[in-house]
Design a protein around this motif. Structure first.
Motif, mmCIF file in Angstrom:
data_model
loop_
_atom_site.group_PDB
_atom_site.id
_atom_site.type_symbol
_atom_site.label_atom_id
_atom_site.label_comp_id
_atom_site.label_asym_id
_atom_site.label_seq_id
_atom_site.Cartn_x
_atom_site.Cartn_y
_atom_site.Cartn_z
ATOM 1 N N SER A 1 33.795 9.436 -13.077
ATOM 2 C CA SER A 1 34.823 9.422 -12.034
ATOM 3 C C SER A 1 35.805 10.561 -12.229
ATOM 4 C CB SER A 1 35.554 8.076 -12.027
ATOM 5 O OG SER A 1 36.244 7.873 -13.237
ATOM 6 N N ARG A 2 36.160 10.852 -13.508
ATOM 7 C CA ARG A 2 37.071 11.971 -13.755
ATOM 8 C C ARG A 2 36.457 13.281 -13.285
ATOM 9 N NH1 ARG A 2 37.093 13.068 -19.554
ATOM 10 N NH2 ARG A 2 35.296 14.284 -18.884
ATOM 11 N N ASP A 3 35.160 13.495 -13.561
ATOM 12 C CA ASP A 3 34.502 14.728 -13.117
ATOM 13 C C ASP A 3 34.498 14.829 -11.596
ATOM 14 O OD1 ASP A 3 34.024 15.309 -15.755
ATOM 15 O OD2 ASP A 3 31.962 14.534 -15.755
ATOM 16 N N CYS A 4 34.236 13.728 -10.913
ATOM 17 C CA CYS A 4 34.219 13.747 -9.445
ATOM 18 C C CYS A 4 35.608 14.050 -8.882
ATOM 19 C CB CYS A 4 33.725 12.412 -8.907
ATOM 20 S SG CYS A 4 31.997 12.060 -9.259
ATOM 21 N N TYR A 5 36.642 13.430 -9.455
ATOM 22 C CA TYR A 5 38.002 13.672 -8.970
ATOM 23 C C TYR A 5 38.424 15.122 -9.219
ATOM 24 C CZ TYR A 5 38.620 8.619 -8.373
ATOM 25 O OH TYR A 5 38.507 7.318 -7.959
ATOM 26 N N GLU A 6 38.091 15.654 -10.393
ATOM 27 C CA GLU A 6 38.458 17.041 -10.690
ATOM 28 C C GLU A 6 37.743 18.009 -9.756
ATOM 29 O OE1 GLU A 6 37.496 17.409 -14.786
ATOM 30 O OE2 GLU A 6 39.446 16.679 -15.495
ATOM 31 N N ARG A 7 36.491 17.714 -9.447
ATOM 32 C CA ARG A 7 35.756 18.574 -8.513
ATOM 33 C C ARG A 7 36.395 18.500 -7.120
ATOM 34 N NH1 ARG A 7 30.261 20.364 -8.165
ATOM 35 N NH2 ARG A 7 29.755 19.201 -10.058
ATOM 36 N N THR A 8 36.818 17.298 -6.703
ATOM 37 C CA THR A 8 37.439 17.150 -5.379
ATOM 38 C C THR A 8 38.722 17.961 -5.284
ATOM 39 O OG1 THR A 8 36.533 14.906 -5.246
ATOM 40 C CG2 THR A 8 38.300 15.468 -3.718
ATOM 41 N N ALA B 1 32.874 13.317 0.180
ATOM 42 C CA ALA B 1 31.757 12.704 -0.535
ATOM 43 C C ALA B 1 32.040 12.613 -2.027
ATOM 44 C CB ALA B 1 30.480 13.498 -0.272
ATOM 45 N N TRP B 2 32.596 13.676 -2.607
ATOM 46 C CA TRP B 2 32.901 13.655 -4.044
ATOM 47 C C TRP B 2 34.035 12.677 -4.345
ATOM 48 C CZ3 TRP B 2 29.712 15.145 -7.555
ATOM 49 C CH2 TRP B 2 28.786 16.169 -7.298
ATOM 50 N N ALA B 3 35.014 12.583 -3.438
ATOM 51 C CA ALA B 3 36.107 11.627 -3.657
ATOM 52 C C ALA B 3 35.590 10.195 -3.653
ATOM 53 C CB ALA B 3 37.179 11.817 -2.586
ATOM 54 N N LEU B 4 34.733 9.878 -2.686
ATOM 55 C CA LEU B 4 34.178 8.528 -2.636
ATOM 56 C C LEU B 4 33.280 8.249 -3.834
ATOM 57 C CD1 LEU B 4 33.345 8.318 1.173
ATOM 58 C CD2 LEU B 4 35.133 7.076 -0.037
ATOM 59 N N MET B 5 32.539 9.265 -4.283
ATOM 60 C CA MET B 5 31.722 9.079 -5.484
ATOM 61 C C MET B 5 32.611 8.789 -6.690
ATOM 62 S SD MET B 5 28.639 8.960 -6.662
ATOM 63 C CE MET B 5 27.516 9.899 -5.636
ATOM 64 N N GLY B 6 33.753 9.464 -6.754
ATOM 65 C CA GLY B 6 34.698 9.178 -7.829
ATOM 66 C C GLY B 6 35.209 7.742 -7.763
ATOM 67 N N HIS B 7 35.496 7.250 -6.543
ATOM 68 C CA HIS B 7 35.955 5.861 -6.407
ATOM 69 C C HIS B 7 34.874 4.876 -6.856
ATOM 70 C CE1 HIS B 7 39.488 7.363 -4.627
ATOM 71 N NE2 HIS B 7 39.095 7.432 -3.362
ATOM 72 N N VAL B 8 33.613 5.174 -6.491
ATOM 73 C CA VAL B 8 32.515 4.289 -6.903
ATOM 74 C C VAL B 8 32.423 4.239 -8.426
ATOM 75 C CG1 VAL B 8 30.017 4.001 -6.860
ATOM 76 C CG2 VAL B 8 31.224 4.597 -4.757
ATOM 77 N N LYS B 9 32.493 5.401 -9.052
ATOM 78 C CA LYS B 9 32.401 5.438 -10.517
ATOM 79 C C LYS B 9 33.615 4.771 -11.155
ATOM 80 C CE LYS B 9 28.560 7.828 -10.555
ATOM 81 N NZ LYS B 9 27.295 7.220 -11.028
ATOM 82 N N TYR B 10 34.776 4.942 -10.541
ATOM 83 C CA TYR B 10 35.996 4.328 -11.089
ATOM 84 C C TYR B 10 35.909 2.809 -11.023
ATOM 85 C CZ TYR B 10 41.011 3.537 -11.773
ATOM 86 O OH TYR B 10 42.228 3.109 -12.266
#
Length: 1173
Positions: free
Chosen positions: A1034-1041, A1017-1026
């Motif tokens: 997106s950077r925060d989501c990717y780092e959390r993933t 879920a966090w990875a896909l959220m990062g893609h959406v933000k990217y």
């Protein structure tokens, strides 16, 4: 009937019942002054032979009686008698009557006359029934060996069990088949079996007034008519009276048959598994109720089979009615026992037929779902069906019928019961006439009864203390009528008080309906394979070789090169070592000597002959293909001329071949490609994610160019074309995939998807069905077939496909649970052996409490205790909800070392208390031994996910968007699915493919509310933000993933995008490390390019050059790689390499103007690198 209609009616067909002989009838006379006989395995008294006759009956008609036949012990009695039954085809129901009525053969002994006796006395010995069903199925002759069943009081009852049973040989035959061409092809034979009503109302008892029980259901007899089929001989039985394991079916209309003759020969009820049933009460929560109902409660048993012949019109009507309304009513009712006096007719002072003909009570109805009979290839359904309270409202709501057949069925049941109770043998008089009379008065009587029902109902509601005529209480009939019709005042749905007791008791009836041929024929796998081959012809793996003059010459060159290579190998073996060590100059004599030795070796070893044979076929092809000589020469001079010409030509071609062969030795071998097929697929997927569709197309096409005969290469390219909405090219790719492999499951499915998108539904259905035949155990294939049927509004087909997919899913869950239990058992055995070793080492210091307890332990105590995250647990721990069970599968179990110390302490301290608590929870404290007596049933495994979720994950992978949306809708409504975290994540993946980022973000917000630590879920959220240029989010989501202990499903794109964000933010060290993680996981040109850029920005030029070289090896057509290589060479002062790299960057159309500007600036600073200077 007019004269015009006579030629259309088939003349009557005589049906012959030929009784050949009777065997094993051993009778011995007892000479005690009385006419009494008994069976014996020995021989009779001398001269005391027995005479028998055989009476033949069909229904209430006596077809004839055989002459007296002497029966000699140990010798078959040759009866040789033929009875004839004329089948008049003027009656449209003649085939139906023959199908369900038996021919009853009664064996009667003729007793010897005494003195002064005028008439002969007879004694009935036994009966057997002849089934005429083979003739209805189209046979013209059938042979039987039937067991003669003894009648009550017959001497045949005393035959010892080990003695052979008396038998009768019977042959039934017709001159011409009873079925004509259209009847065989379009007619059908339905078999109805009503077995048992389980868990009846609790008010039914075995004491007091006894009743009869009947069931009925309508069967179409023509295109627009139906008639009820009644099963009248239901009997209430106690739970102590257990059913035998192989229950034999009874005749629906046995006629004069008695004893065991009422059973159909060789016809038994099938012992089906509950999971294979088609009815209700199949869920695991219903199993306990069914077990109790079938073992501890009363039941009503019929076990009766009724055959119904359906002509083409009736079959079509039956199929259409199921298609319009899938539910078919089966009515259940209770009737008073007939009380007809012996010798009096019912209704004329001898019984209660006249008064009670409408007095049915406890009127219930089971709604049988006949939709499975419309599944392709299905001929039989069987299952347990819930009995509901009968009301006209419920009947109309479920079956679209205004009323049922209860009243008419009650009258028919009374007729059957009264005939059976009047005398042991029914009279010949008027069955047909009685039924016809009933049919004539049915309408008026039914309307009159319905009116009286309504009046009685209103009177009961108006009076607080109702009373019948003369101040007496209302009769049972009036109560039943009121309860059946119910009250519709004030718009309330009707209520059936007595019928409601079925619902309260959870009553159900076991039914079976079978057909001789399916209503919807199923296409066999061979036909589907042929249809697939018609749409897409199979392509051979290797192209056909075309023989011609040029091909023949090329083959000769190849053979000459092969022979030359073999001769060189032989020469090296003989003289290689000598030539290496001999320093003397080579002379002509030495060379000639070596040549002669080589020729001698070739001749003496037979290799010369082998070389000649190897060249022979190539020479023959040249003669035939180039010179067109295929016949023998007649002129010898012409033959010599041709041979001379051929020799010259072959010598010339030999020199050409040797020149090519020797020249090949000097050429460098072609290097193998640095990348394999899997790497190219990875590069193509990477380009897809980055939106570089042109590069992805190049990689997919390169895979196909390397091996055009691999169906997976075409399939992957087709899914990419489907993603970019190039339907035409996708269809061509899937065609090539299936042409190479006609059984490529996923190719068949996706070609069906493409046909559906193009609205070619007939072709699509063929490919989806072919997929289910290629792999009948594939959950995905059946689910896709169901989704297709949904798309074309075929509800019954979709139901069939989903049902099959769910069965396979459940079977997979059971197999997985079985494997898990086996692993637990093995692990527990090793653990127990370790515990025994520890106890042995402790010796006398071990606490004696554990070995001194002499009570059996429950299954849960033998297994190590588990936590919420343990995958290994006891049986009681495994009896949990589906969500907890899924948690067990997701997390690893504790190690045996951590659990070892807990086993002994818990087994010694908590067992007695826990057992006592188990008993107290049931209401009565019980000791541990009693609590452990009932065996613990293994819980029914629950699949990890629904069939729709499995299809969704595959459909998203192959980019079939319309089918994905349909599968997501089913998942949302599925009992196993719903708006779960997995649903929202897959919905977001679909929206990302469609570039609908707002909906994807909303769905991911819902998913994170279910599981806040889900890396996907966090990875896909990062893609959406990217994709929406929200870099910081997106950077925060990717780092959390990346920080989670569990990786997301697709980590490569996360590393690349996060590292590219670091490059934008000039965090070059973080970018370098992140790109290296991507390289370590799955290296690609993009990941090594990122490492090179980060190292260049950090000033690590040597590492940057190494990384860029790796990128260049994986893809030497990337202009950005050449651009950064040029920068590195400029910084390190290498002019030639800098210019070469710059030229390649320009040649490959470097489009990054910032990079070009930087290169030009550095070139001006160092003064070289650009050839234009």
């Amino acid at each position: 009937m007019t004269e015009v209609d006579v030629p259309q009616t088939r003349p009557p067909e005589p049906l012959s019942i030929h009784i050949v002989k009777a065997s094993n009838l051993k009778l011995t006379k007892i000479d005690n002054g009385q006419d009494c006989y008994k069976c014996s395995s020995g021989k009779g008294t001398k001269g005391d032979n027995v005479q028998i006759t055989v009476k033949v009956e069909f229904g209430e008609k006596v077809l004839g009686e055989s002459p007296k036949v002497e029966c000699v012990p140990d010798t078959p009695a040759d009866i040789d008698y033929t009875a004839t039954l004329n089948c008049s085809f003027e009656d449209p129901l003649v085939l139906d009557e023959i199908s369900y009525k038996p021919v009853v053969l009664t064996v009667t002994e003729v007793l010897p006359k005494e003195k002064k006796q005028k008439e002969e006395k007879t004694a009935q010995l036994g009966q057997c029934t002849v089934d005429l069903l083979p003739l209805v199925k189209g046979a013209t002759r059938h042979h039987y060996n039937l067991v003669i069943n003894p009648l009550p009081g017959s001497p045949l009852e005393t035959i010892p069990p080990e003695s052979p049973k008396p038998e009768m040989e019977v042959v039934i035959s017709v001159q011409e088949s009873l079925l004509e061409g259209t009847q065989i092809d379009q007619g059908n034979l339905m078999t109805l079996t009503v077995e048992t009503l389980y868990s009846p109302p609790e008010s039914w008892t075995m004491t007091g007034t006894q009743y009869a029980y009947a069931s009925a259901l309508p069967i179409p007899t023509s295109a627009d008519k139906e008639s009820p089929v009644v099963f009248a001989n239901g009997a209430l039985k106690p739970s102590i009276d257990k059913e035998p394991p192989n229950r034999q079916k009874k005749w629906a209309v046995p006629g004069s048959a008695q004893g065991n003759s009422i059973f159909i020969p060789d016809s038994f009820l099938p012992p089906d598994n509950i999971d294979d049933e088609d009815g209700e009460f199949k869920n695991k929560e219903d199993r306990e109720h069914r077990h109790m109902a079938e073992t501890e409660k009363l039941r009503v048993t019929w076990n009766t089979e009724r055959r119904c012949y359906l002509d083409s019109q009736a079959t079509k009507s039956f199929q259409d009615k199921i298609a319009k309304c899938r539910y078919w009513p089966v009515e259940v009712m209770r009737l008073p026992q007939p009380a007809a006096a012996k010798g009096k007719k019912p209704g004329l002072g001898g019984g209660k037929f006249k008064d009670d003909e409408g007095s049915i009570s406890y009127h219930g109805v089971a709604f049988v779902n006949l939709a499975p009979l419309l599944y392709p290839g299905v001929k039989r359904i069987r299952g347990a069906y819930k009995v509901h309270a009968y009301t006209d409202h419920a009947m109309h709501e479920k079956t679209k019928r205004k009323t049922g057949f209860g009243e008419e069925a009650g009258k028919i049941a009374f007729n059957i019961l009264n005939r059976n109770s009047a005398s042991p043998f029914p009279k010949k008089a008027g069955k047909e006439g009685g039924e016809k009379k009933e049919k004539e008065v049915k309408k008026g009587h039914t309307e009159k009864v319905q009116r009286s029902m309504s009046i009685a109902q209103h009177q009961q509601q108006a009076n607080a203390t109702p009373a019948g005529p003369g101040g007496q209480a209302p009769t049972e009939a009036s109560q039943t009528i009121k309860s059946d019709t119910g009250s519709e005042m004030e718009g309330q749905p009707p209520v059936n008080v007595e019928g409601q007791q079925y619902v309260d008791a959870k009553s159900y009836v076991m039914l079976e309906i079978s057909l001789t041929r399916p209503l919807i024929p199923k296409r066999p796998p061979e036909e589907l394979a042929r249809r697939v081959a018609e749409y897409i012809p199979p392509r051979p793996l290797f192209p056909k070789r075309t023989d011609g003059a040029q091909r023949a010459v090329e083959d000769f060159h190849n053979q000459v090169g092969s022979v030359a290579n073999l001769i060189l190998d032989e020469f090296r073996d003989q003289f290689g070592d000598l030539l290496k060590t001999d320093d003397e100059p080579q002379t002509v004599e030495a060379m000639e000597s070596r040549r002669q030795k080589l020729i001698y070796e070739l001749n003496s070893s037979g290799k010369y002959f082998a070389f000649k044979e190897q060249l022979k076929y190539a020479v023959v092809k040249i003669v035939r293909e180039k010179y067109l000589k295929t016949s023998a020469f007649e002129d010898r001079q012409e033959l010599q001329t041709f041979l001379s010409e051929l020799y010259v030509y072959l010598i010339d071609q030999m020199h050409v071949a040797l020149g090519q062969f020797l020249a090949l030795e000097d050429q460098a071998p072609i290097p193998k490609p640095q990348t394999d097929s899997a790497q190219l697929k990875h590069f193509a997927r990477e380009a897809e994610v980055n939106g570089n569709y042109e590069l992805a197309t190049k990689y997919y096409q390169e895979r196909i160019a390397r091996n055009r005969n691999d169906p997976s290469h075409w399939f992957d390219y087709g899914t990419f074309c489907l993603y970019i909405n190039d339907i035409t090219k996708a269809e061509e790719c899937f065609k090539e995939c299936i042409a190479i492999d006609q059984k490529h499951l996923q190719g068949l499915l996706l070609y069906g998807v493409v046909c559906t998108l193009s609205e070619r539904n007939e072709a699509a259905e063929t490919f989806f069905e072919a997929a289910t035949c290629v792999d009948p155990k594939s959950i995905l294939a059946w689910t896709m077939l169901g989704l297709f049927y949904d798309a074309v509004n075929n509800e019954i087909g979709a139901e069939m496909a989903y049902l099959e997919a769910n069965k396979l899913n459940q079977a997979a869950a059971v197999a997985e649970a079985k494997a898990l239990r086996e692993e637990e058992r093995l692990a527990r055995g090793e653990h127990e052996s370790e515990d025994k070793e520890i106890d042995h080492d402790q010796g006398g210091l071990a606490p004696p409490s554990v070995p001194d307890i002499k009570q059996p332990s429950p299954p849960s105590s033998d297994k190590p205790p588990t936590s919420a995250r343990s995958g290994k647990g006891s049986i009681s721990d495994r009896r949990m909800s589906a969500s907890k069970r899924s948690d067990i599968h997701l997390h690893p179990g504790q190690s045996p070392q951590l659990q070892g110390s807990k086993i002994k302490t818990e087994s010694s301290t908590s067992r007695p208390g826990s057992h006592y608590k188990m008993g107290s929870q049931r209401g009565t404290p019980q000791p541990a031994e009693e609590a452990e007596e009932p065996p613990v049933r293994e819980p029914t495994p629950v699949p990890r996910c629904s069939i729709y979720m499995q299809a969704i994950e595959w459909l998203i992978e192959v980019k079939a968007v319309p089918f994905t949306e349909r599968a997501l809708a089913h998942e949302l409504l599925s009992p196993m699915g719903g708006p779960t975290s997995g649903y929202h994540i897959n919905y977001a993946r679909l929206k990302l493919q469609k570039k609908e980022y707002k909906e994807a973000e909303n769905s991911l917000d819902e998913a994170l509310q279910f599981d806040y630590q889900n890396p996907d879920a966090w990875a896909l959220m990062g893609h959406v933000k990217y994709m929406t240029n929200d870099v910081e989010a997106s950077r925060d989501c990717y780092e959390r993933t990346i920080s989670f202990t569990t990786d997301a499903a697709e980590m490569h794109s996360i590393y690349l995008r996060l590292a590219s964000i670091y490059l934008q933010e000039e965090k070059f060290s973080n970018a370098k490390n992140t790109f290296l993680l991507a390289c370590k996981r799955s290296p690609s040109c993009v990941s090594w390019l990122g490492v090179g850029i980060a190292c260049y920005r950090l000033g690590e030029l040597a590492e940057a050059e190494d990384a860029l070289s790796e990128a260049n090896i994986l893809n030497n057509t990337d202009p950005e790689v050449w651009g950064y290589l040029s920068l590195v060479c400029l910084k390190t002062g290498r002019q030639l390499e800098a210019e070469q790299a710059y030229k390649y960057a320009l040649k490959l159309n470097l489009s990054d103007y910032d990079l070009l500007g930087e290169i030009h600036q550095v070139q001006q600073d160092v003064g070289f690198g650009n050839p234009e200077f």
